[in-house]
Write an enzyme that holds these catalytic residues in place. Sequence first.
Site, PDB file in Angstrom:
ATOM      1  N   PRO A   2       0.809  -1.223   0.000  1.00  0.00           N
ATOM      2  CA  PRO A   2       0.000   0.000   0.000  1.00  0.00           C
ATOM      3  C   PRO A   2       0.837   1.266   0.000  1.00  0.00           C
ATOM      4  O   PRO A   2       0.475   2.243  -0.644  1.00  0.00           O
ATOM      5  CB  PRO A   2      -0.846  -0.103   1.287  1.00  0.00           C
ATOM      6  CG  PRO A   2      -0.248  -1.214   2.079  1.00  0.00           C
ATOM      7  CD  PRO A   2       0.535  -2.071   1.166  1.00  0.00           C
ATOM      8  N   GLU A   3       1.968   1.233   0.696  1.00  0.00           N
ATOM      9  CA  GLU A   3       2.782   2.445   0.776  1.00  0.00           C
ATOM     10  C   GLU A   3       3.275   2.865  -0.616  1.00  0.00           C
ATOM     11  O   GLU A   3       3.228   4.024  -0.969  1.00  0.00           O
ATOM     12  CB  GLU A   3       3.966   2.205   1.710  1.00  0.00           C
ATOM     13  CG  GLU A   3       4.510   3.500   2.269  1.00  0.00           C
ATOM     14  CD  GLU A   3       5.559   3.271   3.320  1.00  0.00           C
ATOM     15  OE1 GLU A   3       5.951   2.107   3.535  1.00  0.00           O
ATOM     16  OE2 GLU A   3       5.994   4.254   3.912  1.00  0.00           O
ATOM     17  N   ASN A 159      30.998  28.776 -17.170  1.00  0.00           N
ATOM     18  CA  ASN A 159      30.651  29.781 -18.174  1.00  0.00           C
ATOM     19  C   ASN A 159      31.868  30.384 -18.878  1.00  0.00           C
ATOM     20  O   ASN A 159      31.836  30.657 -20.071  1.00  0.00           O
ATOM     21  CB  ASN A 159      29.822  30.881 -17.506  1.00  0.00           C
ATOM     22  CG  ASN A 159      28.936  31.600 -18.503  1.00  0.00           C
ATOM     23  OD1 ASN A 159      28.485  30.991 -19.467  1.00  0.00           O
ATOM     24  ND2 ASN A 159      28.728  32.880 -18.278  1.00  0.00           N
TER      25      ASN A 159
END
Length: 249
Positions: A2-3, A159
């Site tokens: 379910p988790e 850059n």
Amino acid sequence: MPEGDALHRAAERLRPLVGQRIEAESPNPRGKATGVARAVDGRVLEGVDAVGKHLLLRFEGGVVLRSHLRMNGRWRLDPRGGERRGLPWLVLRGREWEATQWNGPVLTLEKRAVRRLGPDLLADGTEVAAVVARVRLADQSLLVGEALVDQRLVAGIGNAWLAEALWHARVSPWRRLADVSDDELADALAWTRDHMRASVRGTRTPRSVYRRAGRPCRRCGTPVSSRGLGDMNRTAYWCVACQPSRGAA
Ligand SMILES: [Zn+2]
């Protein structure tokens, strides 16, 4: 399990925010203490995945938010700006929707994001041809001036090196990857690798265009241009004459 199901549903619920630049805040002090909101604020949410018992939210720049809900934690998605009762740990606000994370209990930044880095250009085992091949796997509508500083494609180029490398290879940073040949990419990458290695050994490479806006190109004398480029709006520096925007001159 379910988790796991709950997590897949939570991932599904958050999908409307994918592709959007997110405003993040943590109204709950315990949420704020995680530092998560500050780390993801202003970044584009690139994907949401349920992996095992965790929800992984991938943001631009390699920032990954991991959410484990345990028993009480949950995610909601509501129209942006609606009424809210209580203090969620985290609010992720997109254009029309906002996701809220309640009751933690586990909200962390993924430390292993480094795994997502591309090959290190300076590493001994890295071949320029392999880097070119990896760049070809990216979206080819990207500007070459954003692609080569994307650390997920190739790690290590900043850059300044980008500006210099493209100038040496005579490639405009404004060309799309699709319009740049393998040889041109290889040229720029090999030049960068060689000069970065030299720099590691202490040999400085004089700058030709980086932070030289308005000054004459060292090859042709045309004033160097500069303008913000790409999502991160880094400043590109280039010579319009030596690095024409449309293919080779
Ligand atoms: Zn020039």
